[in-house]
Design an enzyme around this catalytic site. Structure first.
Site: not given
Ligand code: APR
Length: 241
Positions: A118, A210
């Site tokens: 991204h 996760n």
């Molecule tokens: N350890 C492990 N997992 C965690 C932690 C932690 N300390 N804290 C949060 N999480 C998990 C949450 O449960 C969730 O499933 O990390 C995940 C974060 O999800 P998102 O916020 O949706 O992030 P991501 O999956 O990277 O988003 C994907 O969405 O907005 C777009 O381009 C953006 O790259 C991003 C894409």
């Protein structure tokens, strides 16, 4: 199929670390979804899509400068450091990340081994001719390229297409993988969310780290429901004698 015996990562040589915002959460960088998520506070249609940028580039840059400031003040965490250690020890491992924060590189992973699906907060592209340059200014100044057009964050925004060459590199790495470790991603944004399936379908060992289940948890043999740094420490435990 969920097996109780979780093999240590030492057993594998071609690991793909597939990372999301949850890996950087322990560095103090907000995730996008869930509690305190960026998209709970900001509507991405106003701040993270080309239409918003065309409509009001200054407003979009104010938002991205705030993110640069926040990320620049954060440090890689234990999870980033463990991944960097594994890549130092195992030349055929690689990172495929959805993150734009650059923390894998700041933890010591060579940029050539971080596939940024991204894009990056730390690169900008001329909105007129597409030239991409590194830029780590906080805040960015000037906001315009020498040609007069605005610099645009080199980030894949909603409704943007992913760079085909980046996707191809990620697909190749996943085809070769003998293990995939998904860390801190909600698995709801495509095409990224589909990528782990490539490794799983080739029989790679699969781990999902996760705090909670995700819509793609069924893909993974091993599901570690704990913070990323704790899970990675467990996976790096010495081989059982
Ligand atoms: N350890 C492990 N997992 C965690 C932690 C932690 N300390 N804290 C949060 N999480 C998990 C949450 O449960 C969730 O499933 O990390 C995940 C974060 O999800 P998102 O916020 O949706 O992030 P991501 O999956 O990277 O988003 C994907 O969405 O907005 C777009 O381009 C953006 O790259 C991003 C894409």
């Amino acid at each position: 199929m969920k097996s109780d015996v979780i093999p240590p990562l030492h057993d594998f040589e071609r690991i793909v670390f597939f990372t999301g915002a949850g890996l950087s959460a322990e560095s103090g960088i907000p995730t996008y979804r869930g509690r305190g998520g960026i998209w709970n506070k900001y509507n991405y249609e106003d701040f993270a899509c080309q239409r918003a940028f065309d409509r009001d580039p200054e407003k979009v840059w104010d938002f991205h400068d705030t993110r640069r400031e926040r990320v620049a003040a954060c440090e890689p965490n234990e999870g980033h450091r463990i991944i960097a250690d594994v890549l130092r020890a195992k030349p055929d491992c690689i990172v495929v990340t959805q993150n734009i924060d650059g923390l894998h590189q700041r933890a010591g992973v060579d940029g050539s081994r971080v596939i940024e699906l991204h894009g990056s907060l730390w690169r900008v592209r001329c909105d007129r001719d597409g030239v991409v340059v590194a830029n780590e200014q906080v805040p960015i100044n000037p906001r315009r390229c020498a040609c007069g057009a605005y610099w645009r964050p080199d980030i894949v925004w909603f409704e943007d297409m992913l760079d085909g060459r980046v996707l191809e590199r990620a697909g190749d790495a996943l085809l070769k993988a003998d293990a995939i470790v998904s860390i801190g991603t909600s698995g709801v944004v495509y095409p990224a969310a589909d990528l782990p399936r490539i490794a799983v379908s080739k029989g790679a060992a699969s781990f999902e780290i996760n705090l909670e289940d995700t819509p793609v948890s069924h893909l993974y043999q091993h599901r570690l429901r704990m913070p990323a740094s704790v899970a990675l420490t467990q996976l790096l435990r010495p081989r059982q004698i």
